[in-house]
Design a protein around this motif. Structure first.
Motif, short mmCIF file in Angstrom:
data_model
loop_
_atom_site.label_atom_id
_atom_site.label_comp_id
_atom_site.label_asym_id
_atom_site.label_seq_id
_atom_site.Cartn_x
_atom_site.Cartn_y
_atom_site.Cartn_z
N GLY A 26 0.81 -1.21 0.00
CA GLY A 26 0.00 0.00 0.00
C GLY A 26 0.85 1.26 0.00
O GLY A 26 0.58 2.20 -0.77
N ASP A 27 1.86 1.30 0.86
CA ASP A 27 2.75 2.45 0.91
C ASP A 27 3.49 2.62 -0.41
O ASP A 27 3.67 3.74 -0.90
N ALA A 28 3.94 1.50 -0.97
CA ALA A 28 4.67 1.56 -2.24
C ALA A 28 3.78 2.11 -3.35
O ALA A 28 4.22 2.92 -4.17
N GLU A 29 2.52 1.69 -3.39
CA GLU A 29 1.60 2.20 -4.40
C GLU A 29 1.37 3.70 -4.22
O GLU A 29 1.35 4.45 -5.19
N ASP A 30 1.19 4.13 -2.97
CA ASP A 30 0.97 5.55 -2.69
C ASP A 30 2.17 6.39 -3.11
O ASP A 30 2.02 7.43 -3.76
N VAL A 31 3.36 5.94 -2.73
CA VAL A 31 4.56 6.70 -3.07
C VAL A 31 4.78 6.70 -4.58
O VAL A 31 5.15 7.72 -5.17
N CYS A 32 4.54 5.57 -5.21
CA CYS A 32 4.69 5.46 -6.67
C CYS A 32 3.76 6.47 -7.36
O CYS A 32 4.16 7.17 -8.29
N GLN A 33 2.55 6.57 -6.87
CA GLN A 33 1.60 7.54 -7.42
C GLN A 33 2.13 8.96 -7.23
O GLN A 33 2.07 9.78 -8.16
N GLU A 34 2.66 9.26 -6.06
CA GLU A 34 3.23 10.59 -5.79
C GLU A 34 4.38 10.90 -6.75
O GLU A 34 4.51 12.03 -7.23
N VAL A 35 5.20 9.91 -7.00
CA VAL A 35 6.35 10.09 -7.89
C VAL A 35 5.87 10.53 -9.28
O VAL A 35 6.39 11.49 -9.85
N PHE A 36 4.86 9.84 -9.80
CA PHE A 36 4.40 10.17 -11.14
C PHE A 36 3.62 11.48 -11.18
O PHE A 36 3.68 12.20 -12.18
N VAL A 37 2.94 11.83 -10.11
CA VAL A 37 2.29 13.13 -10.06
C VAL A 37 3.35 14.23 -10.13
O VAL A 37 3.23 15.18 -10.90
N LYS A 38 4.41 14.08 -9.33
CA LYS A 38 5.50 15.07 -9.36
C LYS A 38 6.17 15.12 -10.72
O LYS A 38 6.49 16.20 -11.23
N ALA A 39 6.38 13.95 -11.32
CA ALA A 39 7.04 13.89 -12.62
C ALA A 39 6.18 14.53 -13.71
O ALA A 39 6.69 15.23 -14.58
N ILE A 40 4.89 14.32 -13.65
CA ILE A 40 3.99 14.88 -14.66
C ILE A 40 3.90 16.40 -14.52
O ILE A 40 3.85 17.12 -15.51
N LEU A 41 3.91 16.88 -13.29
CA LEU A 41 3.81 18.32 -13.05
C LEU A 41 5.13 19.06 -13.29
O LEU A 41 5.13 20.27 -13.47
N ALA A 42 6.23 18.33 -13.29
CA ALA A 42 7.54 18.95 -13.45
C ALA A 42 7.84 19.29 -14.90
O ALA A 42 7.27 18.69 -15.83
N ASP A 43 8.75 20.23 -15.09
CA ASP A 43 9.23 20.57 -16.43
C ASP A 43 10.34 19.58 -16.78
O ASP A 43 11.42 19.60 -16.21
N ARG A 44 10.05 18.69 -17.72
CA ARG A 44 11.00 17.63 -18.07
C ARG A 44 11.86 18.00 -19.27
O ARG A 44 12.64 17.17 -19.75
N SER A 45 11.77 19.20 -19.73
CA SER A 45 12.49 19.58 -20.95
C SER A 45 14.01 19.53 -20.76
O SER A 45 14.75 19.28 -21.71
N GLN A 46 14.50 19.75 -19.55
CA GLN A 46 15.94 19.75 -19.30
C GLN A 46 16.46 18.39 -18.82
O GLN A 46 17.65 18.23 -18.58
N ILE A 47 15.58 17.43 -18.64
CA ILE A 47 15.96 16.11 -18.12
C ILE A 47 16.46 15.26 -19.28
O ILE A 47 15.74 14.98 -20.23
N ARG A 48 17.71 14.81 -19.18
CA ARG A 48 18.29 13.96 -20.23
C ARG A 48 17.88 12.51 -20.06
O ARG A 48 17.48 11.85 -21.00
N GLU A 49 18.05 12.01 -18.85
CA GLU A 49 17.77 10.60 -18.59
C GLU A 49 16.62 10.51 -17.59
O GLU A 49 16.77 10.87 -16.43
N LEU A 50 15.50 10.01 -18.07
CA LEU A 50 14.30 9.98 -17.24
C LEU A 50 14.35 8.92 -16.13
O LEU A 50 13.89 9.16 -15.03
N ARG A 51 14.91 7.77 -16.43
CA ARG A 51 14.92 6.68 -15.45
C ARG A 51 15.64 7.06 -14.16
O ARG A 51 15.05 6.95 -13.07
N PRO A 52 16.89 7.53 -14.22
CA PRO A 52 17.54 7.93 -12.97
C PRO A 52 16.82 9.08 -12.26
O PRO A 52 16.74 9.10 -11.04
#
Length: 180
Positions: A26-52
């Motif tokens: 449950g905690d892992a699912e919640d944190v995983c969701q938070e990670v993708f919310v932050k990633a979607i809201l962030a400006d990814r234009s300057q990010i070279r490598e998404l995985r790290p």
């Protein structure tokens, strides 16, 4: 890469990292969701490598939750559930798998936080030393030394378990020989 592609490409890796760090589905699912919310809201234009970058966000979110938990802000850790049901004809096989999984999680969770994250990123997420270095923002040499230290600690902890297992097998064998 659009938001959906980002999620589909990295959801399993981010979840796996969160699950191994938090030891709770449950905690892992919640944190995983938070990670993708932050990633979607962030400006990814300057990010070279998404995985790290995503795994660094996940690591930071997991560490934040663990810190809050240690300080008493979160509920006590629940016993983790099996990650997925196993189809088996034998009750013994199912029990052995569950026991092995529990022992493995116990060993991993017994490692110090700084070492545990490196071991999880290397073996559960299959990241290279340079990728791990980028994810947790430490030098590659430090990653290597933490990996080495973590493997040494795991070997030391497995030593007594293997000896006890061997003794149990020897005892079973000698009992079966004596019974004949």
């Amino acid at each position: 890469m659009n938001d959906r592609e980002l999620f589909e490409a990295y959801k399993e890796q981010v979840y796996r990292l969160c699950y191994y760090m938090l030891q709770n589905r449950g905690d892992a699912e919640d944190v995983c969701q938070e990670v993708f919310v932050k990633a979607i809201l962030a400006d990814r234009s300057q990010i070279r490598e998404l995985r790290p970058w995503l795994l660094r966000i996940a690591t930071n979110e997991c560490n934040s939750l663990l810190r809050r938990r240690r300080k008493g802000w979160a509920k006590e850790t629940l016993v983790h559930l099996l990650s997925r049901p196993q189809i088996s004809n034998s009750v013994e096989e199912s029990y052995d798998r569950r026991e092995t999984r529990t022992a493995f999680h116990g060993l991993i969770s017994s490692l110090p936080d700084k070492i545990r994250i490196v071991v999880i990123l290397r073996f559960a997420n299959e990241l290279t030393v340079p990728e791990i270095s980028k994810v947790i923002e430490i030098p590659e040499g430090t990653v290597k030394s933490r990996l080495n230290r973590g493997l040494g600690l795991l070997r030391n902890k497995l030593g007594p378990i293997e000896k006890q297992k061997k003794k149990g097998e020897d005892l079973e064998w000698s009992n079966s020989v004596n019974a004949k």
